[in-house]
Motif scaffolding. Structure first.
Motif, mmCIF file in Angstrom:
data_model
loop_
_atom_site.group_PDB
_atom_site.id
_atom_site.type_symbol
_atom_site.label_atom_id
_atom_site.label_comp_id
_atom_site.label_asym_id
_atom_site.label_seq_id
_atom_site.Cartn_x
_atom_site.Cartn_y
_atom_site.Cartn_z
ATOM 1 N N ARG A 9 40.168 -3.656 20.220
ATOM 2 C CA ARG A 9 40.009 -4.941 20.901
ATOM 3 C C ARG A 9 39.078 -5.850 20.106
ATOM 4 N NH1 ARG A 9 41.976 -4.832 26.064
ATOM 5 N NH2 ARG A 9 42.439 -2.782 26.888
ATOM 6 N N GLU A 11 38.208 -9.062 21.815
ATOM 7 C CA GLU A 11 37.969 -10.141 22.765
ATOM 8 C C GLU A 11 36.516 -10.593 22.794
ATOM 9 O OE1 GLU A 11 39.782 -7.543 23.449
ATOM 10 O OE2 GLU A 11 41.542 -8.056 24.639
ATOM 11 N N LYS A 96 31.337 -5.890 30.711
ATOM 12 C CA LYS A 96 32.653 -6.513 30.642
ATOM 13 C C LYS A 96 33.761 -5.537 30.301
ATOM 14 C CE LYS A 96 32.072 -10.829 31.691
ATOM 15 N NZ LYS A 96 32.797 -11.416 32.837
ATOM 16 N N THR A 97 33.442 -4.513 29.534
ATOM 17 C CA THR A 97 34.492 -3.604 29.067
ATOM 18 C C THR A 97 34.578 -2.322 29.876
ATOM 19 O OG1 THR A 97 32.985 -2.629 27.430
ATOM 20 C CG2 THR A 97 34.350 -4.484 26.712
ATOM 21 N N MET A 100 37.884 -2.087 31.369
ATOM 22 C CA MET A 100 38.946 -2.530 30.464
ATOM 23 C C MET A 100 39.727 -1.318 29.961
ATOM 24 S SD MET A 100 38.530 -4.767 26.943
ATOM 25 C CE MET A 100 37.786 -6.146 27.783
ATOM 26 N N TYR A 101 40.991 -1.248 30.282
ATOM 27 C CA TYR A 101 41.764 -0.082 29.872
ATOM 28 C C TYR A 101 42.118 -0.166 28.389
ATOM 29 C CZ TYR A 101 45.395 -3.427 31.320
ATOM 30 O OH TYR A 101 46.153 -4.550 31.510
#
Length: 206
Positions: A9, A11, A96-97, A100-101
């Motif tokens: 990721r 992001e 935030k993560t 998160m998958y």
């Protein structure tokens, strides 16, 4: 610049942003060794040439997702302040993560729903049957996940955020997930797991 590359990721990328005496960004970041000018970092991710001499008044962590942390005075040690702001960013990132998958799961979901969409064009009744099967497995698995999270002492607010509902709604619907018998019944409806003896185990949700 700090990158989060877990599971592929990107992001969230962070920087230590320089602030002037009034608390406004002064277009510099601390790169770990020196002050650098940022060039539309939030749009391009590029950092260009050295700019000006002397330290700014403070640093703060910023993330490409638009979050920013509290300011930390620079005084005579930008590196010391940078350690504090990076810690702020890492706390933000962890929060935030957490729900998160992984990217491979996201890819599998995209593939599954792409196939179901194609199937719906050719065999709509078969698609409806497949969706019924999917729904039948989804809710029990959700119960198992809630039970696992509660076993780990996760607060109801975090569960609600992951579910996309209010805390009250999450508690009203899943408060029974603390009951092992109910959870094991839900677990039996999900994908089977095997214990070390090769037998199906319903207690691995713990």
């Amino acid at each position: 610049m700090w990158n989060d590359e877990r599971d592929g990721r990107r992001e969230h990328e962070g920087v230590a942003r320089a602030l002037n005496a009034s608390g406004a960004p002064d277009r510099r970041i601390w790169n770990g060794h020196a002050w650098r000018e940022e060039d539309s970092w939030q749009y391009t991710g590029l950092v260009t040439f050295d700019l000006r001499s002397g330290a700014p008044a403070a640093l703060r962590a910023e993330c490409q997702c638009t979050w920013h942390g509290p300011s930390h005075p620079v005084s005579d040690s930008p590196a010391k302040a940078a350690v504090a702001v990076k810690a702020d960013w890492e706390k933000h990132l962890a929060a935030k993560t957490e729900a998160m998958y992984p990217v491979d799961v996201a890819d599998d979901l995209d593939d599954l729903f792409g196939r179901l969409y194609s199937l719906a064009q050719q065999q709509p009744l078969a698609t409806l049957a497949a969706l019924r099967e999917l729904e039948g497995r989804t809710e029990p698995l959700r119960v198992v996940a809630v039970a696992r999270a509660r076993y780990r002492k996760e607060p109801w607010q975090k569960l609600a955020d992951a579910l996309g509902v209010t805390r009250q709604s999450a508690w009203e619907k899943y408060q029974f997930a603390g009951n092992p018998e109910d959870v094991e019944a839900a677990y039996a409806k999900t994908v089977p797991h095997l214990d070390l003896d090769g037998q199906q185990s319903a207690t691995t949700w713990r």
